[in-house]
Design a protein around this motif. Structure first.
Motif, PDB file in Angstrom:
ATOM      1  N   PHE A  85       0.296  12.479  -1.381  1.00 39.70           N
ATOM      2  CA  PHE A  85       1.663  12.962  -1.590  1.00 39.70           C
ATOM      3  C   PHE A  85       1.809  13.593  -2.971  1.00 39.70           C
ATOM      4  O   PHE A  85       2.429  14.655  -3.123  1.00 39.70           O
ATOM      5  N   GLU A  86       1.217  12.967  -3.979  1.00 39.06           N
ATOM      6  CA  GLU A  86       1.301  13.498  -5.341  1.00 39.06           C
ATOM      7  C   GLU A  86       0.550  14.823  -5.475  1.00 39.06           C
ATOM      8  O   GLU A  86       0.973  15.713  -6.228  1.00 39.06           O
ATOM      9  N   ALA A 108       8.004   5.099  -6.540  1.00 40.18           N
ATOM     10  CA  ALA A 108       7.518   5.538  -5.234  1.00 40.18           C
ATOM     11  C   ALA A 108       6.478   4.566  -4.686  1.00 40.18           C
ATOM     12  O   ALA A 108       6.467   4.260  -3.483  1.00 40.18           O
ATOM     13  N   LEU A 109       5.617   4.042  -5.555  1.00 40.21           N
ATOM     14  CA  LEU A 109       4.611   3.078  -5.114  1.00 40.21           C
ATOM     15  C   LEU A 109       5.241   1.755  -4.718  1.00 40.21           C
ATOM     16  O   LEU A 109       4.787   1.083  -3.775  1.00 40.21           O
ATOM     17  N   VAL A 110       6.294   1.361  -5.423  1.00 38.97           N
ATOM     18  CA  VAL A 110       7.025   0.138  -5.063  1.00 38.97           C
ATOM     19  C   VAL A 110       7.690   0.318  -3.702  1.00 38.97           C
ATOM     20  O   VAL A 110       7.643  -0.574  -2.843  1.00 38.97           O
ATOM     21  N   ALA A 111       8.304   1.465  -3.476  1.00 40.74           N
ATOM     22  CA  ALA A 111       8.979   1.742  -2.207  1.00 40.74           C
ATOM     23  C   ALA A 111       7.999   1.717  -1.036  1.00 40.74           C
ATOM     24  O   ALA A 111       8.358   1.333   0.076  1.00 40.74           O
ATOM     25  N   GLU A 112       6.747   2.091  -1.300  1.00 34.91           N
ATOM     26  CA  GLU A 112       5.723   2.094  -0.247  1.00 34.91           C
ATOM     27  C   GLU A 112       5.054   0.735  -0.089  1.00 34.91           C
ATOM     28  O   GLU A 112       4.215   0.549   0.791  1.00 34.91           O
ATOM     29  N   GLY A 113       5.398  -0.217  -0.978  1.00 36.13           N
ATOM     30  CA  GLY A 113       4.805  -1.540  -0.902  1.00 36.13           C
ATOM     31  C   GLY A 113       3.420  -1.626  -1.503  1.00 36.13           C
ATOM     32  O   GLY A 113       2.704  -2.620  -1.295  1.00 36.13           O
ATOM     33  N   ILE A 114       3.037  -0.636  -2.277  1.00 31.23           N
ATOM     34  CA  ILE A 114       1.709  -0.622  -2.887  1.00 31.23           C
ATOM     35  C   ILE A 114       1.701  -1.464  -4.157  1.00 31.23           C
ATOM     36  O   ILE A 114       0.718  -2.155  -4.462  1.00 31.23           O
ATOM     37  N   LEU A 115       2.800  -1.412  -4.911  1.00 26.56           N
ATOM     38  CA  LEU A 115       2.982  -2.241  -6.088  1.00 26.56           C
ATOM     39  C   LEU A 115       4.252  -3.077  -5.933  1.00 26.56           C
ATOM     40  O   LEU A 115       5.202  -2.653  -5.267  1.00 26.56           O
ATOM     41  N   SER A 116       4.263  -4.240  -6.587  1.00 31.33           N
ATOM     42  CA  SER A 116       5.488  -5.046  -6.619  1.00 31.33           C
ATOM     43  C   SER A 116       6.367  -4.545  -7.761  1.00 31.33           C
ATOM     44  O   SER A 116       5.905  -3.821  -8.650  1.00 31.33           O
ATOM     45  N   ILE A 182      -5.583   2.831  -5.815  1.00 31.32           N
ATOM     46  CA  ILE A 182      -4.468   3.701  -5.439  1.00 31.32           C
ATOM     47  C   ILE A 182      -4.903   5.157  -5.516  1.00 31.32           C
ATOM     48  O   ILE A 182      -5.460   5.601  -6.521  1.00 31.32           O
ATOM     49  N   GLY A 183      -4.652   5.911  -4.449  1.00 36.65           N
ATOM     50  CA  GLY A 183      -4.980   7.332  -4.444  1.00 36.65           C
ATOM     51  C   GLY A 183      -6.471   7.589  -4.423  1.00 36.65           C
ATOM     52  O   GLY A 183      -7.278   6.721  -4.094  1.00 36.65           O
TER      53      GLY A 183
END
Length: 264
Positions: A85-86, A108-116, A182-183
């Motif tokens: 996406f980036e 954006a990563l929090v919204a995707e559940g990748i990071l808390s 990530i990525g």
């Protein structure tokens, strides 16, 4: 498009300046190599002697070649780790590094559940951008020559999402390792102008090294870091090389063509 390390890409105006000054360029770099060799092998120890061609070379660099280059556009290289996406966002519009943009990416990563939320907060609070804004904010850092993906200077940038803005001050090894997942590693070719600060001067040095090598001097174009800032809105992504793709591991070796021969 001009590649500062590759003389075959130089336009006629640049080549005219270099041809007119080939003797000086060759003499400067040959003298530099000789003086350094004498310095390193002196016994008893002798200080490095000044290069007798330095004044003329500096005048050529600063007052003749740099003004010519300021009107041109070149290819530079950006090393990073991005999500798909980036990458799509960057191809549409190159956004400079900043604390606010880091926060947006973390959200954006929090919204995707990748990071808390807690992990995101820790990364943001420890970002060096809080204290190093002058040298990092609102600019995109690149290099003027392609570097292999395992080069010590770029490997950490390829290995951690967010680059130094995210991982540099993290002591939490678990979270730092998470950034490695990530990525994907990306090497991005960018076409950019040279109106920013000392950018034309920096590229002039790489071009002089490249021309000296072409003339037979014992020199390898080392390139330089280049911060795109004022003319970022005119910069465009040319190619994105992603880890796993054919060219990714051959950059600075077999890609671009003749890279290894011209850079080593």
């Amino acid at each position: 498009m001009i590649q500062p390390w590759n003389p075959s890409t130089f336009n006629s105006e640049i080549i005219r300046v270099l041809n007119d000054n080939s003797h000086l360029i060759y003499d400067f770099f040959s003298e530099d190599s000789k003086l350094m060799d004498e310095h390193l092998n002196s016994d008893p120890y002798e200080s490095l002697k000044p290069n007798r061609f330095h004044s003329s070379y500096t005048d050529l660099l600063e007052n003749i070649l740099t003004p010519v280059l300021a009107k041109n556009r070149i290819i530079v290289w950006h090393y990073t780790r991005l999500t798909d996406f980036e990458v799509n966002l960057m191809q549409e519009n190159i956004t400079p590094s900043s604390l606010s943009y880091l926060q947006k990416r973390l959200d954006a990563l929090v919204a995707e559940g990748i990071l808390s939320k807690e992990e995101s907060k820790l990364i943001f609070e420890l970002s060096p951008y809080h204290t190093q804004a002058k040298s990092r904010e609102n600019m995109l850092w690149t290099v003027t020559v392609p570097l292999p993906s395992d080069d010590y200077g770029v490997a950490p940038l390829l290995g951690h999402w967010g680059g130094e803005s995210a991982y540099f001050r993290l002591a939490n090894e678990s979270l730092k390792n998470k950034l490695k997942e990530i990525g994907q590693s990306r090497i991005i070719e960018i076409e950019a102008g040279l109106k920013d600060g000392l950018n034309a001067y920096s590229v002039s040095k790489t071009i002089m090294e490249s021309w000296a090598k072409k003339l037979g001097a014992n020199i390898h174009p080392s390139g330089s870091d280049l911060a795109i800032k004022e003319c970022l809105d005119e910069a465009t992504v040319v190619k994105v090389h992603t880890q796993g793709q054919e060219n990714f591991c051959t950059i600075a070796i077999n890609y671009p063509e003749n890279a290894k021969e011209l850079l080593t």
